[in-house]
Design a protein around this motif. Structure first.
Motif, mmCIF file in Angstrom:
data_model
loop_
_atom_site.group_PDB
_atom_site.id
_atom_site.type_symbol
_atom_site.label_atom_id
_atom_site.label_comp_id
_atom_site.label_asym_id
_atom_site.label_seq_id
_atom_site.Cartn_x
_atom_site.Cartn_y
_atom_site.Cartn_z
ATOM 1 N N PRO A 152 0.803 -1.221 0.000
ATOM 2 C CA PRO A 152 0.000 0.000 0.000
ATOM 3 C C PRO A 152 0.841 1.280 0.000
ATOM 4 O O PRO A 152 0.394 2.305 -0.491
ATOM 5 C CB PRO A 152 -0.838 -0.112 1.276
ATOM 6 N N ASN A 153 2.058 1.233 0.511
ATOM 7 C CA ASN A 153 2.922 2.411 0.515
ATOM 8 C C ASN A 153 3.377 2.790 -0.891
ATOM 9 O O ASN A 153 3.589 3.959 -1.184
ATOM 10 C CB ASN A 153 4.139 2.188 1.412
ATOM 11 N N MET A 154 3.525 1.789 -1.734
ATOM 12 C CA MET A 154 3.966 2.020 -3.109
ATOM 13 C C MET A 154 2.785 2.091 -4.077
ATOM 14 O O MET A 154 2.941 2.492 -5.219
ATOM 15 C CB MET A 154 4.917 0.903 -3.550
ATOM 16 N N GLY A 155 1.606 1.634 -3.629
ATOM 17 C CA GLY A 155 0.434 1.616 -4.503
ATOM 18 C C GLY A 155 0.459 0.496 -5.520
ATOM 19 O O GLY A 155 -0.256 0.537 -6.510
ATOM 20 N N ASN A 156 1.286 -0.510 -5.275
ATOM 21 C CA ASN A 156 1.403 -1.647 -6.191
ATOM 22 C C ASN A 156 0.610 -2.828 -5.659
ATOM 23 O O ASN A 156 0.873 -3.297 -4.544
ATOM 24 C CB ASN A 156 2.865 -2.062 -6.360
ATOM 25 N N PHE A 157 -0.339 -3.307 -6.448
ATOM 26 C CA PHE A 157 -1.138 -4.458 -6.062
ATOM 27 C C PHE A 157 -1.223 -5.444 -7.213
ATOM 28 O O PHE A 157 -1.293 -5.042 -8.378
ATOM 29 C CB PHE A 157 -2.560 -4.038 -5.667
ATOM 30 N N GLY A 158 -1.234 -6.725 -6.871
ATOM 31 C CA GLY A 158 -1.398 -7.767 -7.870
ATOM 32 C C GLY A 158 -2.869 -7.941 -8.207
ATOM 33 O O GLY A 158 -3.737 -7.254 -7.680
ATOM 34 N N GLU A 159 -3.132 -8.853 -9.092
ATOM 35 C CA GLU A 159 -4.503 -9.174 -9.469
ATOM 36 C C GLU A 159 -5.240 -9.778 -8.285
ATOM 37 O O GLU A 159 -4.652 -10.481 -7.467
ATOM 38 C CB GLU A 159 -4.519 -10.171 -10.635
ATOM 39 N N ALA A 160 -6.529 -9.532 -8.212
ATOM 40 C CA ALA A 160 -7.361 -10.128 -7.170
ATOM 41 C C ALA A 160 -7.539 -11.617 -7.452
ATOM 42 O O ALA A 160 -7.645 -12.034 -8.604
ATOM 43 C CB ALA A 160 -8.719 -9.447 -7.127
ATOM 44 N N THR A 161 -7.559 -12.404 -6.392
ATOM 45 C CA THR A 161 -7.814 -13.843 -6.493
ATOM 46 C C THR A 161 -9.186 -14.112 -5.889
ATOM 47 O O THR A 161 -9.421 -13.811 -4.711
ATOM 48 C CB THR A 161 -6.746 -14.633 -5.708
ATOM 49 N N ILE A 162 -10.086 -14.652 -6.686
ATOM 50 C CA ILE A 162 -11.429 -14.974 -6.211
ATOM 51 C C ILE A 162 -11.332 -16.209 -5.326
ATOM 52 O O ILE A 162 -10.810 -17.248 -5.735
ATOM 53 C CB ILE A 162 -12.394 -15.247 -7.384
ATOM 54 N N LEU A 163 -11.851 -16.093 -4.113
ATOM 55 C CA LEU A 163 -11.837 -17.210 -3.173
ATOM 56 C C LEU A 163 -13.085 -18.071 -3.321
ATOM 57 O O LEU A 163 -13.006 -19.294 -3.310
ATOM 58 C CB LEU A 163 -11.725 -16.689 -1.736
ATOM 59 N N LYS A 164 -14.259 -17.413 -3.449
ATOM 60 C CA LYS A 164 -15.510 -18.153 -3.593
ATOM 61 C C LYS A 164 -16.605 -17.186 -4.027
ATOM 62 O O LYS A 164 -16.590 -16.019 -3.645
ATOM 63 C CB LYS A 164 -15.888 -18.821 -2.275
ATOM 64 N N THR A 165 -17.546 -17.687 -4.829
ATOM 65 C CA THR A 165 -18.693 -16.879 -5.244
ATOM 66 C C THR A 165 -19.977 -17.542 -4.760
ATOM 67 O O THR A 165 -20.042 -18.762 -4.594
ATOM 68 C CB THR A 165 -18.758 -16.718 -6.778
ATOM 69 N N PHE A 166 -20.983 -16.708 -4.557
ATOM 70 C CA PHE A 166 -22.293 -17.168 -4.106
ATOM 71 C C PHE A 166 -23.363 -16.429 -4.904
ATOM 72 O O PHE A 166 -23.270 -15.209 -5.071
ATOM 73 C CB PHE A 166 -22.497 -16.863 -2.616
ATOM 74 N N GLY A 167 -24.361 -17.147 -5.382
ATOM 75 C CA GLY A 167 -25.469 -16.507 -6.086
ATOM 76 C C GLY A 167 -25.054 -15.955 -7.433
ATOM 77 O O GLY A 167 -24.160 -16.467 -8.095
ATOM 78 N N GLU A 168 -25.703 -14.852 -7.817
ATOM 79 C CA GLU A 168 -25.497 -14.236 -9.119
ATOM 80 C C GLU A 168 -24.348 -13.227 -9.050
ATOM 81 O O GLU A 168 -24.440 -12.213 -8.363
ATOM 82 C CB GLU A 168 -26.779 -13.536 -9.560
ATOM 83 N N VAL A 169 -23.282 -13.550 -9.767
ATOM 84 C CA VAL A 169 -22.073 -12.707 -9.814
ATOM 85 C C VAL A 169 -21.687 -12.553 -11.278
ATOM 86 O O VAL A 169 -21.753 -13.517 -12.038
ATOM 87 C CB VAL A 169 -20.931 -13.377 -9.011
ATOM 88 N N PRO A 170 -21.308 -11.352 -11.727
ATOM 89 C CA PRO A 170 -20.922 -11.168 -13.126
ATOM 90 C C PRO A 170 -19.798 -12.131 -13.526
ATOM 91 O O PRO A 170 -18.897 -12.414 -12.730
ATOM 92 C CB PRO A 170 -20.435 -9.722 -13.185
ATOM 93 N N GLU A 171 -19.869 -12.599 -14.767
ATOM 94 C CA GLU A 171 -18.834 -13.509 -15.253
ATOM 95 C C GLU A 171 -17.520 -12.781 -15.497
ATOM 96 O O GLU A 171 -16.458 -13.281 -15.200
ATOM 97 C CB GLU A 171 -19.297 -14.196 -16.544
ATOM 98 N N ASN A 172 -17.606 -11.578 -16.060
ATOM 99 C CA ASN A 172 -16.395 -10.822 -16.397
ATOM 100 C C ASN A 172 -16.176 -9.755 -15.324
ATOM 101 O O ASN A 172 -16.696 -8.644 -15.410
ATOM 102 C CB ASN A 172 -16.506 -10.197 -17.779
ATOM 103 N N LEU A 173 -15.408 -10.074 -14.330
ATOM 104 C CA LEU A 173 -15.154 -9.153 -13.220
ATOM 105 C C LEU A 173 -14.136 -8.075 -13.575
ATOM 106 O O LEU A 173 -13.995 -7.105 -12.863
ATOM 107 C CB LEU A 173 -14.700 -9.927 -11.991
ATOM 108 N N ASP A 174 -13.441 -8.227 -14.697
ATOM 109 C CA ASP A 174 -12.460 -7.234 -15.128
ATOM 110 C C ASP A 174 -13.109 -5.898 -15.466
ATOM 111 O O ASP A 174 -12.469 -4.859 -15.434
ATOM 112 C CB ASP A 174 -11.668 -7.717 -16.342
ATOM 113 N N GLU A 175 -14.411 -5.920 -15.784
ATOM 114 C CA GLU A 175 -15.112 -4.691 -16.163
ATOM 115 C C GLU A 175 -15.548 -3.858 -14.972
ATOM 116 O O GLU A 175 -16.019 -2.750 -15.122
ATOM 117 C CB GLU A 175 -16.331 -5.043 -17.021
ATOM 118 N N LEU A 176 -15.418 -4.397 -13.758
ATOM 119 C CA LEU A 176 -15.882 -3.674 -12.555
ATOM 120 C C LEU A 176 -14.916 -2.589 -12.165
ATOM 121 O O LEU A 176 -13.775 -2.617 -12.297
ATOM 122 C CB LEU A 176 -16.074 -4.650 -11.402
#
Length: 81
Positions: free
Chosen positions: A57-81
């Motif tokens: 967080p000090n550098m503002g560098n973050f990797g890609e998010a890793t989905i742990l689990k989904t429940f119910g209706e969730v968009p297929e393409n999360l890259d657009e969020l």
């Protein structure tokens, strides 16, 4: 210093489908999954997911998010969020 954030994110029903709601940071992976499951049971939500993301967080560098689990209706393409 690398830090891992664990997050539960609900998805709300909209006229156009579903949209992300208010994310909640959780202390660990298990808590994020449990909170996402709980969020998915709320009638106002279409679904929810739990994810983790690591970075410096000090550098503002973050990797890609890793989905742990989904429940119910969730968009297929999360890259657009």
């Amino acid at each position: 210093m690398a830090v891992t954030y664990y997050v539960a994110l609900p998805f709300l029903r909209t006229e156009d489908g579903v949209a992300p709601g208010q994310a909640q940071e959780m202390p660990n992976e298990t808590a994020a999954i449990r909170r996402a499951e709980s969020m998915s049971r709320d009638p106002a939500n279409a679904g929810a997911l739990a994810f983790k993301r690591s970075g410096d967080p000090n550098m503002g560098n973050f990797g890609e998010a890793t989905i742990l689990k989904t429940f119910g209706e969730v968009p297929e393409n999360l890259d657009e969020l």
